[in-house]
Structures are given as C-alpha cells and as structure tokens.
Design an enzyme around this catalytic site. Sequence first.
Site: not given
Lengths: 256, 289
Positions: B29, B237, B240, B262, B268
């Site tokens: 970080g 979605c 899908c 998606c 997807c």
Amino acid sequence: MTPLLQVENLAKFYGPRIGCTDVSLDLYPGEVMGIVGESGSGKSTLLNCLAGHLTPDRGAVRFDTRADGLRDTVTMSEPERRMLSRTDWAFVHQHARDGLRMNVSAGGNVGERLMAVNARHYGAIRDEAIDWLGRVEITEDRIDDRPTAFSGGMQQRLQIARNLVTGPRLVFMDEPTGGLDVSVQARLLDLLRSLVREMNLSAIIVTHDLAVVRLLADRLMVMKDGHVIETGLTDQVLDDPQHAYTQLLVSSVLQV
Amino acid sequence: MSDYNFAYLDEQTKRMIRRAILKGLAIPGYQVPFASREMPMPYGWGTGGVQVSAAVLTPEDTLKVIDQGADDTTNAVSIRRFFEKTAGVQVTEATTDASVIQTRHRIPEQDLRADQILVYQVPIPEPLRFLEPSEVETRKMHSLEEYGLMHVKLYEDISQHGDIATAYAYPVKVEGRYVMDPSPIPKFDNPKLEMAGIQLFGAGREQRIYAIPPYTQVVSLDFDDYPFQASKADHACDLCGAKDSYLDELIVDDQGGRVFMCSDTDYCSTRRAQGHVGAQGSPIQEDAA
Ligand SMILES: [Zn+2]
C-alpha cells in the site's frame, strides 16, 4: 502545583537576527497569559515555538502530558508532538482560512479532530458538531455549508469550535480578533471569555491589541526586540507600567 | 522485433521499475516514487500500467488487457497491440489463460490464481490529495498514520448525499497500515482486492508504483453506522443471467429501453458459452451471426 506549560530560557534566531531570546514562563491550569508587543517584537515567533510550529535553538518547552507529566515538547518525537497538537493543544490562527478547511463543510471541519482520534460513528460525530456549532453561536442549519459561505466573524467562531471540540487543555491564539470589524471583535471576545471560563481553559494569546488582553488575560508579558521586558498581572501592568516602553504602549492605546 | 528492446523499455529502466515493484510488495500500500519514462502513448492511456507490465513481462507470458472490463476498447486494443509488437508475447481475452492482466477500472469477475499478476493503470495514486493539496503534508500523514482526513471525505459524502456516495476509487487500508486508493475500480470490486494473485499499481504522470501482495488484508474504510457495502445494480445480467457480476447499464433505444450486462465481457461470454441465458439474451450460437 505543576505548571501546565513550563518554558525555560527559550531562544530562536533567524541567522544573526534575534527572533526571541531568554524567555522563561510558567503557565498554570486555567490561566490565560497575554503576550503583547509590536510587530517584530518576537511574540509570534515565541508562540510558534511553544506550539511546535518552529523549532527553538535553545531552551525547553515542557508540557504536563496526561500520561507522563512534564515532557519537553522540543525533544519529543514528531508523532508525539503532532498527537498533542490535535488532542490536548489547539491553535487559533488570525486568519480563519489558515485554520479551516475551506472546501469542507462546517460539520466536517468540526468533526475532523474527532475523526483524527478515531471517532467512527457518523451520528455521534454529527451530534457533537451540532453541539459545538451551537456553543459558538452558529445555527444547526448551517452545518452542511462550507466556510466560504460564512462571514469573517462566523469563520473565526467556526475555527474556535473546530479547535475546542476535543477538549484541549491548552489553546494558542494568534491575534484571534485581528482583521475583524470592531463590533464583530466585541462579540468574539465575549464568546472567548465565556468559553475560557466554562471550560477552565489555559491559553496563551498573542496580540497587539491591549483591549483583548485586558478582557481575557490573567497575566501579561510585554515583548520588545525579542526580549521580555515586563511581566505581571494584567491590570497591574496596564494600570501601572514600570518599563518605559510599556508606558508608551499603554499610553498610545489610551489615545486610540 | 529488432527495432525495440524486449517490451520497449531498456533493461536498466526495467530494473529500476522492478526495484520499485519489489519495494512496493515489501511495504503493501506504500507509494514508491519511480522515474517514469516517456512512452509512445499519451498520459491517461495508462503509461504507468504499461511501464509496470513492461517490467514484469517475460517472453513466456500471456497478456490480457481490459478497459472497464472489456477487451475490445480502443485503449485495451492499442496496449495489447503495443506488447504484441514490442514483446512478441501471446495475448488472450480469456482471464483464465492470462498470466499478466493489465486493467483500467475493473477487477475480473473470475478469481485470480497465485500465478497471475494484475497490473492497474492509476491516474491519481494519492487518496488524501483531494482534501490536502500539499505533497509534503500527505507524505507526512502517511508516515505518521494520520488518516482522520479520509473519514472527513466519507463524512462529507454522507452529509451531502445521505450515504457514502463514493462509488469508485473507494479508499482502503492495507494490512492495517497504509491507506490506499485502489484506482478507479467500482467499490463492488473492493472485496476482490484480497486475492491470490499479485496486484501492482502504476501511475505514470504522478510517478508512483504501489502493490498488494497475495492474501493481504484490505479493508474498505467506513463508519460504524454506515458500514461499507460493495454495491452494484440490483439486477441480473440480461445476456448471461449472472446475479453476482458488476453490470453496465445500456440504453438500447429511443423509448428508454435498458439492458444490463456484465461489464466483464470475458466473464459474460464464457457464461453464455456454457449455456447460461439472461432475460434478453439468446443462445450464443445465434448471437454470433
Ligand atoms: Zn453477463
């Protein structure tokens, strides 16, 4: 009784020029000390040394810490000093914009110090902010406004709330009423006086305005050319000045 | 090939970038400064990510590049072509087949493995920047762990919007120490920052590299009474039928007709190839026509 702040032989130089030198003082809990002098007298340099904004070249600045009693803030580590400055100390700048975040709401400004010491409940932080805004006479409906929408006097009161919210034990003030209209100054002075009494605050106030110290300070220190030339109880110094320079200072204010 | 060094950058520059990456991995970080090089593409096209990818790619790697989850945007295509040309590496659109994935604004839906590296393009690496403009001061805040200001930002969000409105670049605390901007990924992706793969972040213009090693603790900042939520559109979605993926909303006609799909195009199409069909989808064979 242990002093809250104990300054011993403090000196700060800018190259060959004296900022301030040979300054010693004890400040006791609940006491307000005024430091007066003209610009260039060293009073602001002294204040910034005491508050940890400047590193003095000589001397000690001991603060009565909650955990370990008197500690020299000049030699303590930076994290410790910064922790003090956002918990037990407060600093009120002459220009509110130096002490506020102008792009953050009034509530966020007051809440920042709470969040800095790990307050993590939004509702509680907001309640505290509302309470403090009320104590400096800012109404609750202004809590989400930015300081840019406030008058000069309101900005200064917001700065005071932001500083006092963590219940500091020592407040440094640098010309807190400077640059404000006379009527606004009077209201701010009244507010400061009642807060100081209510919270039993200890404070060091730097100003060139003798009316400010007359109203707020228990004791007075007069500075000239980096030296302390006279100290004493405020009324004593103002009513019966001993040093020729203090006499001049007092008389010039009387003429105003 | 002979016109370029492998992956465009010279070996000395790549070594310098690798050192910054290793330092970043050692201090999760923490923003490591590095001497960003001019790349043959404008800033904002991911020059930081491109330099990090160039430093980690080997001839055996298979590269995938996504932009907002899609492999076929101009940005993704040109970066993929750049490395095809300068490194001669294999490229793919399949998340599972890639060993290095450079991304802008998304983490793939498919969980990454320990042998995969995810490289982020980062525009502004400093999470404290918007409230504290001074670089000297933000560096001090990081070194002393003074992060109260991050919560001031979240406080402002709630006071203005009634909730934490920050939906992208939602700040996180890494391994209990450094507060980090995860780049403009949607906050839906934040929980995925704790993963098996290595995550590297490159900011070209700001000349910073930072990293999250595998299985590092990554906590999204919040308030006790406003806990972090990895939100997404409350929908499945339409192509899908996935209910667990991040969705883009598309207006499909003048009558305000909308389709949710998606944002991760590989996810997807993989699902559709497996026979999943959404409310407005059709089996993939007909779709391809
Ligand atoms: Zn889908």
